[in-house]
Scaffold this motif. Structure first.
Motif, PDB file in Angstrom:
ATOM      1  N   LEU A   1       0.232 -23.616  37.804  1.00 30.65           N
ATOM      2  CA  LEU A   1      -1.057 -24.308  37.707  1.00 30.65           C
ATOM      3  C   LEU A   1      -2.194 -23.402  38.161  1.00 30.65           C
ATOM      4  O   LEU A   1      -3.285 -23.410  37.577  1.00 30.65           O
ATOM      5  CB  LEU A   1      -1.036 -25.583  38.555  1.00 30.65           C
ATOM      6  CG  LEU A   1      -0.138 -26.724  38.054  1.00 30.65           C
ATOM      7  CD1 LEU A   1      -0.165 -27.883  39.039  1.00 30.65           C
ATOM      8  CD2 LEU A   1      -0.571 -27.193  36.666  1.00 30.65           C
ATOM      9  N   ILE A   2      -1.936 -22.596  39.179  1.00 31.28           N
ATOM     10  CA  ILE A   2      -2.966 -21.688  39.689  1.00 31.28           C
ATOM     11  C   ILE A   2      -3.176 -20.526  38.740  1.00 31.28           C
ATOM     12  O   ILE A   2      -4.318 -20.165  38.407  1.00 31.28           O
ATOM     13  CB  ILE A   2      -2.580 -21.193  41.099  1.00 31.28           C
ATOM     14  CG1 ILE A   2      -2.592 -22.358  42.097  1.00 31.28           C
ATOM     15  CG2 ILE A   2      -3.550 -20.103  41.566  1.00 31.28           C
ATOM     16  CD1 ILE A   2      -2.067 -22.001  43.466  1.00 31.28           C
ATOM     17  N   ARG A   3      -2.091 -19.917  38.256  1.00 30.43           N
ATOM     18  CA  ARG A   3      -2.211 -18.736  37.385  1.00 30.43           C
ATOM     19  C   ARG A   3      -2.854 -19.072  36.042  1.00 30.43           C
ATOM     20  O   ARG A   3      -3.487 -18.213  35.420  1.00 30.43           O
ATOM     21  CB  ARG A   3      -0.834 -18.101  37.159  1.00 30.43           C
ATOM     22  CG  ARG A   3      -0.309 -17.342  38.374  1.00 30.43           C
ATOM     23  CD  ARG A   3       1.042 -16.707  38.082  1.00 30.43           C
ATOM     24  NE  ARG A   3       0.968 -15.695  37.048  1.00 30.43           N
ATOM     25  CZ  ARG A   3       0.612 -14.428  37.252  1.00 30.43           C
ATOM     26  NH1 ARG A   3       0.273 -14.027  38.463  1.00 30.43           N
ATOM     27  NH2 ARG A   3       0.594 -13.565  36.251  1.00 30.43           N
ATOM     28  N   THR A   4      -2.695 -20.299  35.577  1.00 33.16           N
ATOM     29  CA  THR A   4      -3.297 -20.696  34.304  1.00 33.16           C
ATOM     30  C   THR A   4      -4.692 -21.288  34.477  1.00 33.16           C
ATOM     31  O   THR A   4      -5.312 -21.712  33.497  1.00 33.16           O
ATOM     32  CB  THR A   4      -2.397 -21.718  33.586  1.00 33.16           C
ATOM     33  OG1 THR A   4      -2.149 -22.833  34.458  1.00 33.16           O
ATOM     34  CG2 THR A   4      -1.071 -21.078  33.176  1.00 33.16           C
ATOM     35  N   GLY A   5      -5.173 -21.354  35.728  1.00 35.63           N
ATOM     36  CA  GLY A   5      -6.520 -21.855  35.977  1.00 35.63           C
ATOM     37  C   GLY A   5      -6.637 -23.364  35.984  1.00 35.63           C
ATOM     38  O   GLY A   5      -7.752 -23.895  36.044  1.00 35.63           O
ATOM     39  N   MET A   6      -5.518 -24.075  35.920  1.00 34.54           N
ATOM     40  CA  MET A   6      -5.572 -25.543  35.968  1.00 34.54           C
ATOM     41  C   MET A   6      -5.903 -26.039  37.371  1.00 34.54           C
ATOM     42  O   MET A   6      -6.420 -27.143  37.552  1.00 34.54           O
ATOM     43  CB  MET A   6      -4.225 -26.139  35.530  1.00 34.54           C
ATOM     44  CG  MET A   6      -3.687 -25.608  34.227  1.00 34.54           C
ATOM     45  SD  MET A   6      -4.704 -26.126  32.848  1.00 34.54           S
ATOM     46  CE  MET A   6      -3.945 -25.205  31.516  1.00 34.54           C
ATOM     47  N   LEU A   7      -5.581 -25.205  38.355  1.00 30.55           N
ATOM     48  CA  LEU A   7      -5.763 -25.579  39.744  1.00 30.55           C
ATOM     49  C   LEU A   7      -6.224 -24.344  40.511  1.00 30.55           C
ATOM     50  O   LEU A   7      -5.715 -23.243  40.277  1.00 30.55           O
ATOM     51  CB  LEU A   7      -4.435 -26.083  40.321  1.00 30.55           C
ATOM     52  CG  LEU A   7      -4.444 -26.802  41.668  1.00 30.55           C
ATOM     53  CD1 LEU A   7      -5.089 -28.191  41.530  1.00 30.55           C
ATOM     54  CD2 LEU A   7      -3.023 -26.957  42.192  1.00 30.55           C
ATOM     55  N   SER A   8      -7.180 -24.500  41.396  1.00 28.72           N
ATOM     56  CA  SER A   8      -7.610 -23.369  42.215  1.00 28.72           C
ATOM     57  C   SER A   8      -6.697 -23.244  43.426  1.00 28.72           C
ATOM     58  O   SER A   8      -6.038 -24.208  43.831  1.00 28.72           O
ATOM     59  CB  SER A   8      -9.059 -23.545  42.669  1.00 28.72           C
ATOM     60  OG  SER A   8      -9.149 -24.574  43.638  1.00 28.72           O
ATOM     61  N   ALA A   9      -6.676 -22.046  44.009  1.00 27.80           N
ATOM     62  CA  ALA A   9      -5.873 -21.847  45.211  1.00 27.80           C
ATOM     63  C   ALA A   9      -6.349 -22.764  46.335  1.00 27.80           C
ATOM     64  O   ALA A   9      -5.543 -23.265  47.127  1.00 27.80           O
ATOM     65  CB  ALA A   9      -5.942 -20.382  45.649  1.00 27.80           C
ATOM     66  N   ALA A  10      -7.655 -23.005  46.392  1.00 31.28           N
ATOM     67  CA  ALA A  10      -8.195 -23.898  47.424  1.00 31.28           C
ATOM     68  C   ALA A  10      -7.713 -25.333  47.220  1.00 31.28           C
ATOM     69  O   ALA A  10      -7.418 -26.042  48.186  1.00 31.28           O
ATOM     70  CB  ALA A  10      -9.718 -23.852  47.416  1.00 31.28           C
ATOM     71  N   ASP A  11      -7.602 -25.754  45.956  1.00 34.08           N
ATOM     72  CA  ASP A  11      -7.147 -27.111  45.665  1.00 34.08           C
ATOM     73  C   ASP A  11      -5.662 -27.285  45.950  1.00 34.08           C
ATOM     74  O   ASP A  11      -5.173 -28.416  46.048  1.00 34.08           O
ATOM     75  CB  ASP A  11      -7.431 -27.478  44.213  1.00 34.08           C
ATOM     76  CG  ASP A  11      -8.909 -27.727  43.953  1.00 34.08           C
ATOM     77  OD1 ASP A  11      -9.615 -28.090  44.912  1.00 34.08           O
ATOM     78  OD2 ASP A  11      -9.346 -27.546  42.806  1.00 34.08           O
ATOM     79  N   ALA A  12      -4.940 -26.178  46.038  1.00 34.45           N
ATOM     80  CA  ALA A  12      -3.514 -26.255  46.350  1.00 34.45           C
ATOM     81  C   ALA A  12      -3.258 -26.378  47.846  1.00 34.45           C
ATOM     82  O   ALA A  12      -2.123 -26.605  48.268  1.00 34.45           O
ATOM     83  CB  ALA A  12      -2.784 -25.028  45.812  1.00 34.45           C
ATOM     84  N   ARG A  13      -4.313 -26.228  48.648  1.00 36.19           N
ATOM     85  CA  ARG A  13      -4.158 -26.376  50.094  1.00 36.19           C
ATOM     86  C   ARG A  13      -4.295 -27.848  50.477  1.00 36.19           C
ATOM     87  O   ARG A  13      -5.069 -28.585  49.881  1.00 36.19           O
ATOM     88  CB  ARG A  13      -5.206 -25.552  50.843  1.00 36.19           C
ATOM     89  CG  ARG A  13      -5.099 -24.071  50.575  1.00 36.19           C
ATOM     90  CD  ARG A  13      -5.985 -23.250  51.508  1.00 36.19           C
ATOM     91  NE  ARG A  13      -5.975 -21.852  51.108  1.00 36.19           N
ATOM     92  CZ  ARG A  13      -6.939 -21.261  50.416  1.00 36.19           C
ATOM     93  NH1 ARG A  13      -7.998 -21.961  50.045  1.00 36.19           N
ATOM     94  NH2 ARG A  13      -6.847 -19.989  50.079  1.00 36.19           N
ATOM     95  N   THR A  14      -3.563 -28.239  51.483  1.00 34.72           N
ATOM     96  CA  THR A  14      -3.619 -29.621  51.956  1.00 34.72           C
ATOM     97  C   THR A  14      -4.479 -29.706  53.215  1.00 34.72           C
ATOM     98  O   THR A  14      -4.722 -28.688  53.862  1.00 34.72           O
ATOM     99  CB  THR A  14      -2.211 -30.148  52.282  1.00 34.72           C
ATOM    100  OG1 THR A  14      -1.775 -29.574  53.532  1.00 34.72           O
ATOM    101  CG2 THR A  14      -1.217 -29.778  51.193  1.00 34.72           C
ATOM    102  N   PRO A  15      -4.907 -30.890  53.593  1.00 31.99           N
ATOM    103  CA  PRO A  15      -5.646 -31.045  54.849  1.00 31.99           C
ATOM    104  C   PRO A  15      -4.747 -30.976  56.081  1.00 31.99           C
ATOM    105  O   PRO A  15      -5.219 -31.158  57.193  1.00 31.99           O
ATOM    106  CB  PRO A  15      -6.261 -32.453  54.722  1.00 31.99           C
ATOM    107  CG  PRO A  15      -6.091 -32.853  53.310  1.00 31.99           C
ATOM    108  CD  PRO A  15      -4.904 -32.128  52.811  1.00 31.99           C
ATOM    109  N   PHE A  16      -3.456 -30.708  55.872  1.00 32.99           N
ATOM    110  CA  PHE A  16      -2.500 -30.752  56.969  1.00 32.99           C
ATOM    111  C   PHE A  16      -2.041 -29.367  57.425  1.00 32.99           C
ATOM    112  O   PHE A  16      -1.060 -29.234  58.133  1.00 32.99           O
ATOM    113  CB  PHE A  16      -1.285 -31.581  56.566  1.00 32.99           C
ATOM    114  CG  PHE A  16      -1.641 -32.937  56.036  1.00 32.99           C
ATOM    115  CD1 PHE A  16      -2.359 -33.840  56.814  1.00 32.99           C
ATOM    116  CD2 PHE A  16      -1.283 -33.311  54.756  1.00 32.99           C
ATOM    117  CE1 PHE A  16      -2.705 -35.084  56.327  1.00 32.99           C
ATOM    118  CE2 PHE A  16      -1.617 -34.560  54.264  1.00 32.99           C
ATOM    119  CZ  PHE A  16      -2.331 -35.452  55.050  1.00 32.99           C
ATOM    120  N   GLY A  17      -2.733 -28.328  56.977  1.00 33.93           N
ATOM    121  CA  GLY A  17      -2.398 -26.988  57.434  1.00 33.93           C
ATOM    122  C   GLY A  17      -1.351 -26.277  56.617  1.00 33.93           C
ATOM    123  O   GLY A  17      -0.818 -25.256  57.043  1.00 33.93           O
TER     124      GLY A  17
END
Length: 208
Positions: free
Chosen positions: A104-120
């Motif tokens: 999802l990140i490599r194809t631009g569907m999701l940013s690396a920031a969006d893959a981070r959770t609020p839980f660390g």
């Protein structure tokens, strides 16, 4: 002639005023904590929703869900859709699941920031095992694995209560605890914030 210095103590009114001020400060501190916890729960739900949306966009573009059909011969952080030409059956192996978020990140569907959770930690995908309240062959969005102890139980309980059915063993959001009202478990209708403690697994069902 000797002068005497009178020492004046606090009056009851002054003491009461100080106590009121201290109470207000403590109340604001606790209220601020509640606001932060509530914001973290909303942020987690929004973050998971972004991953779900990205998954469906990927399917529309490539005709299969991310990771499905990947051979596992390429490291997850380097995998591309071209490396995933195997049978797409929506039944994920651990290698296929490991490629889910990186694709999802490599194809631009999701940013690396969006893959981070609020839980660390970062979101990852993992197949269910048939244990830990997960269903075999189902795919889950998780933090650290379907049997991990990575997320504060209070947040899991609050997420489940607000956005699912409040049952750790049912619905789309699962945790690896059995339903119950004690501090290390939760059930529908529980007070998530004052009575829960410990770290458990947060698993959000992606497929099927």
């Amino acid at each position: 002639m000797r002068q005497t210095v009178s020492q004046r103590g606090f009056t009851l009114v002054e003491l009461a005023t100080v106590m009121v001020i201290v109470g207000l400060i403590l109340g604001l501190a606790f209220k601020g904590r509640d606001l932060i916890d509530g914001a973290r729960v909303k942020s987690a739900q929004a973050s998971a929703s972004k991953v779900l949306a990205a998954m469906h966009i990927y399917f529309e573009r490539y005709g299969r869900y991310p990771g499905d059909g990947c051979s596992g011969n390429v490291p997850p952080e380097q995998v591309t859709p071209a490396d995933c030409g195997g049978i797409a059956d929506n039944r994920y192996t651990p290698a296929e699941a490991a490629a889910f978020v990186p694709l999802l990140i490599r194809t631009g569907m999701l940013s690396a920031a969006d893959a981070r959770t609020p839980f660390g930690g970062d979101w990852s995908a993992a197949p269910g095992s048939g244990a830990d309240n997960t269903e075999a062959h189902a795919l889950y969005l998780t933090v650290g694995g379907v049997d991990s102890h990575s997320v504060d139980l209070r947040y899991i309980c609050a997420l489940d209560a607000q956005y699912d059915d409040g049952d750790p063993a049912g619905g789309q959001l699962r945790s690896n605890v059995s339903p119950g009202g004690d501090a290390g478990r939760y059930q529908r209708g529980d007070d998530c914030w004052s009575a829960k403690q410990g770290m458990q697994a947060l698993n959000v069902r992606l497929l099927p």
